[in-house]
Structures are given as C-alpha cells and as structure tokens.
Design an enzyme around this catalytic site. Structure first.
Site, mmCIF file in Angstrom:
data_model
loop_
_atom_site.group_PDB
_atom_site.id
_atom_site.type_symbol
_atom_site.label_atom_id
_atom_site.label_comp_id
_atom_site.label_asym_id
_atom_site.label_seq_id
_atom_site.Cartn_x
_atom_site.Cartn_y
_atom_site.Cartn_z
ATOM 1 N N GLU A 283 16.012 17.323 -1.972
ATOM 2 C CA GLU A 283 16.964 16.627 -1.093
ATOM 3 C C GLU A 283 18.276 16.329 -1.805
ATOM 4 O O GLU A 283 19.326 16.248 -1.155
ATOM 5 C CB GLU A 283 16.340 15.342 -0.566
ATOM 6 C CG GLU A 283 15.306 15.530 0.530
ATOM 7 C CD GLU A 283 13.970 16.053 0.022
ATOM 8 O OE1 GLU A 283 13.141 16.458 0.853
ATOM 9 O OE2 GLU A 283 13.741 16.059 -1.211
ATOM 10 N N TYR B 89 10.410 6.427 3.809
ATOM 11 C CA TYR B 89 9.149 5.881 4.285
ATOM 12 C C TYR B 89 9.242 4.356 4.265
ATOM 13 O O TYR B 89 9.618 3.770 3.250
ATOM 14 C CB TYR B 89 7.977 6.322 3.398
ATOM 15 C CG TYR B 89 8.038 7.760 2.938
ATOM 16 C CD1 TYR B 89 7.911 8.800 3.855
ATOM 17 C CD2 TYR B 89 8.242 8.087 1.598
ATOM 18 C CE1 TYR B 89 7.975 10.125 3.442
ATOM 19 C CE2 TYR B 89 8.296 9.406 1.175
ATOM 20 C CZ TYR B 89 8.163 10.424 2.094
ATOM 21 O OH TYR B 89 8.231 11.731 1.688
ATOM 22 N N ARG B 90 8.867 3.729 5.355
ATOM 23 C CA ARG B 90 8.970 2.280 5.416
ATOM 24 C C ARG B 90 8.043 1.642 4.386
ATOM 25 O O ARG B 90 7.008 2.206 4.004
ATOM 26 C CB ARG B 90 8.649 1.778 6.817
ATOM 27 C CG ARG B 90 7.163 1.843 7.160
ATOM 28 C CD ARG B 90 6.897 1.276 8.533
ATOM 29 N NE ARG B 90 5.495 1.126 8.808
ATOM 30 C CZ ARG B 90 4.860 1.658 9.843
ATOM 31 N NH1 ARG B 90 5.534 2.412 10.703
ATOM 32 N NH2 ARG B 90 3.571 1.449 10.028
ATOM 33 N N TRP C 247 3.851 6.542 3.396
ATOM 34 C CA TRP C 247 4.144 7.959 3.518
ATOM 35 C C TRP C 247 3.046 8.573 4.373
ATOM 36 O O TRP C 247 1.869 8.598 4.037
ATOM 37 C CB TRP C 247 4.302 8.666 2.176
ATOM 38 C CG TRP C 247 3.348 8.339 1.080
ATOM 39 C CD1 TRP C 247 2.011 8.163 1.160
ATOM 40 C CD2 TRP C 247 3.693 8.168 -0.307
ATOM 41 N NE1 TRP C 247 1.483 7.908 -0.063
ATOM 42 C CE2 TRP C 247 2.491 7.908 -0.992
ATOM 43 C CE3 TRP C 247 4.888 8.243 -1.038
ATOM 44 C CZ2 TRP C 247 2.450 7.698 -2.366
ATOM 45 C CZ3 TRP C 247 4.829 8.026 -2.396
ATOM 46 C CH2 TRP C 247 3.638 7.756 -3.048
ATOM 47 N N ASN D 230 11.168 14.943 -4.837
ATOM 48 C CA ASN D 230 11.297 14.797 -3.387
ATOM 49 C C ASN D 230 11.908 13.435 -3.102
ATOM 50 O O ASN D 230 11.611 12.444 -3.773
ATOM 51 C CB ASN D 230 9.941 14.893 -2.695
ATOM 52 C CG ASN D 230 10.073 14.762 -1.181
ATOM 53 O OD1 ASN D 230 10.528 15.676 -0.503
ATOM 54 N ND2 ASN D 230 9.688 13.605 -0.655
ATOM 55 N N ASP E 193 7.848 0.370 16.088
ATOM 56 C CA ASP E 193 8.308 1.693 15.658
ATOM 57 C C ASP E 193 9.223 2.352 16.674
ATOM 58 O O ASP E 193 9.464 1.838 17.764
ATOM 59 C CB ASP E 193 7.095 2.581 15.379
ATOM 60 C CG ASP E 193 7.205 3.262 14.025
ATOM 61 O OD1 ASP E 193 8.266 3.837 13.735
ATOM 62 O OD2 ASP E 193 6.233 3.196 13.252
#
Length: 536
Positions: A287, A181-182, A195, A177, A336
């Site tokens: 992906e 994710y920051r 995540w 995968n 954010d």
C-alpha cells in the site's frame, strides 16, 4: 499535488472552503457522531453540496487542547482533492496507461519507455532517519485514553479507533501490508484487532500461526524424520490448526501455539496513505507503493522504536506492539456501515508497548452507519479508480456500479460486451474470484447499452429482461464478516442475475421486442418548436 502530512491536507481543506472548525465544546462520546452524521447527509439532492464539509473539532470535552478531524473524504470534491486530481478518471487513466504498456520491440520503443520508468521510480517508499511522528516517544507511562477516541453509537461496546493504518509484515515474503481495521479500546494499553478473516492482516496472523504450529511439530519430533517426513507433519499440523479454529476465528479446546506477531498502527497520515489502506490491493503490492503512485511522490517511512516495522514519518500518532497468537477476545458490538450493529465475536488482541506522536497530535477518525456517509465517497473512488484493473481479468467489462445503498458488498451492477452464450455467468464467477469482490452478495449483469450509473434504467432493463427461474443463479462461498443474515458467520450464499438479452444459442427462441424510441426526425422537429411551446 502531494500533501506532506495531515496538517498540510487540513490547511488545503481550509483554503478551499471545505473545512468547518467547531469551537463549541463537544463530547467524543456519541455527540461527535450525531453531529457528523447530520452533516454527512446534508445536500443529498445536490451533487455539489452532498456530504457536507470536513469537520475539525477544537474544543473536546475532557481533552483540552486536542483536535479531531472527521469527514475529510466525505464529498466528491474532497475525494478528488485528496488524490490531487480534478476527476477520479485521471487516476484511472494513469493506471490504464501503465496496464497497457507493451513489451518494447526495439531500441526506439525502449527509449520511449524511459520517461514512464522514471516516473515509476517516484512511487517507491523511502526510509528516512527520523520524522515528526518521533517528536514525543513514550515507552512507559502512556495511555490510549489520552487520545479523544470516539464511542460512535449508543450500543457500541466502547471506544473504537476507526481510521487506523495497521501495518503488518508477511512472515514468508517480508512484504508489508497496510490495512484499515477498527480497534476496540479495552483499556490503557490493549485494543482489539478486527482484521476480518479474509483480509491480508488476518492472513499474516494465520501464517504466523502456521509457522508456530510447524515449529512445535518439529520440536515434538526432536528433529527426527518421520515416515512421511517432517514437512508432511508440519503441513498436517497447520491443516489441523486452521480447521479447529475455523481460520483462527475461535479458540479450540486444546491450546494454540504460543508466539507473538509484531504490529504497528499509524493514525493521522496524509490522505493518500489513509486512502491506500482501504483499497483492495493485490497481496503482493504494498500500500505504500500505491500511496506513492496516487500522490506522485514517495512515502517517507521511519523505523519503529520497538518493532521491526516502518510507519509514515509524518503520522500524527503511532502505536507499536504485538498480538499473541494464542489469545482471542470478545470484540463488539459496533455500529457498522451496514446500518446495523455488527455482533460481538472473537478477534485477536493488540498489546501496545510504545506510543510515539507529534506534539499536539490531531486525531483523525471517521464514523460509519446508515449511508450516505464518508466511507461511501471512499468506496465510490475505489470503484472508479480500480475499474481498469478489473478489466485486466474481465476484459469484457464496460462499467460497474456499487450503489452506496448496497453498502458496496451487497450489490454490484455490471455491464459487459456480450460475445458468446453464458458469458454473463462467466463474469459473475470472475467477479466472485477477485479479492474483496468475493463478498458481493448480488451481481446484476446487463448489456453494454445499459448505463449502470442510472439505477432507473438498470431497473427497467434488468427487470424486463429476466425470467427469474432461468436467469438467477445461486452459489455458496465466503461472505463478509458483517453479513448478519448469512447462514453461518463468514459463509453463505450469493446471487447472480443474468439480465442480458437472451440469445437463441442460450435456448431463447421467442422474438425479442424492439425498445421504444422516437425517430430522430420527429425529435429534431420538436426541438425547433420547443421554446414556442412554452413548456419550460
């Protein structure tokens, strides 16, 4: 066209007049965010100029010789360029062509399918022996702080890697995968791994936690059969672990199973790979395959140096390491895409054990905050491209609109071909069952004669067509981790509004009025006189 790497993409942006090179010294701490935020909100009134240019900062305070690319996807045109199309509908049409393939009924049908099968073979990633990301390999004496990682907003908890491709492997199937994710930088070797609970990377983490719990159970039983069998004890232990940690979101009083999970992070990939990391792909579809489909060319991968994972060979920077299953750490706050700071919370911790990178790597990043920003253009691309896939599950769908101001998970407007009573409510529940669409806080369902891209028309029709008590329904379920208004983290209520015309079969027995429209004859007469009227 497919871009071989980030540098080819930068060169194309430059040739197309879509890139602005900044040679004035700027600071990665706050200053780049303020500049980029102003640029991303330029030209909002004009679709052609909306979003401003991509920015390449070439004079970074404290980082001589380093460069930062930001706002690369921040306009409709650049989003199309990134995927090598003139319209995002081209990608949607290609998806639709594959979705609509029928089983061949005879020899000629099979022959006709050969070109499509040949095209599909171009999508699958291929592993190569080495690549540019291996130009510099550091197993010791490395530091994350060697890279110009941004602190975006004043109250952020520190520097955050904001556009990483985080690669994990499903412990059961072995499938990879790639998620975005920051990552909060804690020190030279350690970051957070944000995540969110319902993302695939987090599920891989929970699977490893379950496996570790099962292994401990087996060891405790000394491999002897209990009255219910070891598999039942392992399952019971897994249920207990998930309940006590709320899905691995906090540490319980009793210790968690020990163990590690391998993770690799690629920063600065070609645009198709970067975009693929944010798409809501089904868990069983890699992906890398999606990126190959988008770029019409396979993604070349190389093996990592210290973990059993593969990363894009042309990545600018690769971080290799692991997370401990029994370690969580406070992460955040972080400014954010909601326009508010996401609050601090506990998340897994990523320990970097090796860094590889290209010579003079370009650091690719993004910022999020009050819309419109770069992520809005990426979200609208996802909306357009994946509509055909949504129609597989919800065939009555005509169109959807995720307004940027609704930050994508707060509002979805859906038009449908209504064919039976209660269908709007069926569609609401179907949307809430679709992957990341489960987070949608408000769904408005309208008839097919409403253009969902025209917010004015939606407001006129929807607000006229509803009786609030009758037509609004509420449900409880998972909500986005960034939702600061929900009653509990990750769990709260959602609202669906049936704004379709009501039928007698739905209990509506009053007459329904006709919409005000001018007759075509009068309109034609006025069209002929329009210039003479001098009203333009």
């Amino acid at each position: 066209m497919a871009y071989d790497d980030l540098r080819a993409w930068i060169a194309e942006l430059d040739r197309a007049g879509e890139l602005k090179k900044i040679r004035t010294e700027v600071d990665p701490i706050l200053e780049i965010t303020e500049i980029t935020d102003r640029v991303s909100k330029q030209g909002a009134a004009s679709p052609r100029s909306a979003g401003g240019p991509a920015l390449l900062f070439q004079n970074l305070k404290g980082y001589p010789g380093s460069q930062i690319l930001i706002n690369q996807f921040g306009s409709a045109r650049r989003m199309q360029m990134a995927l090598g199309v003139n319209s995002l509908d081209e990608v949607a049409d290609r998806i639709r062509a594959f979705v609509d393939v029928k089983s061949p009924q005879g020899f000629l049908d099979k022959v006709k399918m050969l070109p499509m099968l040949g095209e599909m073979s171009k999508f699958f990633p291929k592993t190569v022996s080495t690549g540019p990301c291996k130009e510099v390999i550091k197993r010791e004496q490395f530091s994350l702080l060697d890279f110009p990682i941004l602190q975006c907003w004043p109250r952020d908890a520190g520097r955050f890697i904001t556009l990483p491709c985080v690669i994990t492997r499903d412990p059961s199937s072995g499938k990879r995968n790639v998620g975005c994710y920051r990552m909060q930088v804690y020190d030279t070797h350690i970051t957070g791994m944000h995540w969110q609970r319902q993302k695939v990377g987090a599920e891989h983490y929970r699977q490893r936690l379950r496996q570790a719990a099962s292994a401990e159970t087996a060891a405790g039983l000394n491999r002897e059969l209990s009255t219910r069998g070891p598999s039942s004890d392992a399952a019971r232990r897994a249920v207990d672990i998930m309940a006590r940690t709320s899905g691995a979101s906090h540490l319980p009083e009793s210790p968690l199973p020990r163990g590690k999970m391998e993770v690799a992070v690629a920063v600065g990939t070609d645009p198709a790979v970067t975009f693929s990391s944010i798409v809501p792909a089904p868990p069983d579809v890699e992906e890398y395959l999606i990126a190959g489909f988008l770029r019409q060319k396979p993604v070349e991968l190389v093996k990592c140096e210290t973990v059993d994972l593969e990363v894009p060979a042309t990545s600018e920077i690769v971080l290799e390491g692991h997370v401990h299953l029994d370690e969580l750490r406070t992460e955040g706050p972080f400014g954010d895409h909601t326009g508010f700071y996401s609050l601090e919370d506990l998340y897994p911790v990523f320990h970097v054990q090796c860094i590889t990178h290209r010579k003079d790597p370009v650091y690719s990043t993004t910022i999020v905050g009050k819309p419109p920003m770069e992520d809005g253009w990426m979200g609208k691309a996802v909306e357009r491209i994946f509509l055909p896939l949504m129609k597989l599950t919800i065939p009555e769908l005509v169109d959807i609109n995720l307004p940027v101001e609704g930050i994508f998970h707060n509002l979805m407007i859906v038009s449908i071909r209504k064919s039976y009573p209660g269908q709007a409510r069926k569609v609401m529940n179907a949307v809430w069952s679709l992957g990341q669409a489960m987070f949608t806080k408000c769904i408005v369902v309208v008839d097919e004669d409403v253009n969902v891209q025209d917010i004015g028309e939606v407001c006129l029709k929807a607000l006229n067509h509803i009786d609030p008590e009758r037509d609004i329904q509420f449900t409880l379920g998972p909500v986005d981790s960034l939702d600061h208004a929900s009653r509990l983290p990750n769990y709260g209520s959602k609202m669906g509004i049936d704004a379709t015309r009501k039928w007698p079969a739905e209990g509506f027995t009053r007459p329904w009025p006709d919409e005000i429209l001018m007759d075509e004859g009068t309109k034609a007469l006025v069209d002929k006189k329009w210039k003479d009227l001098g009203l333009e």
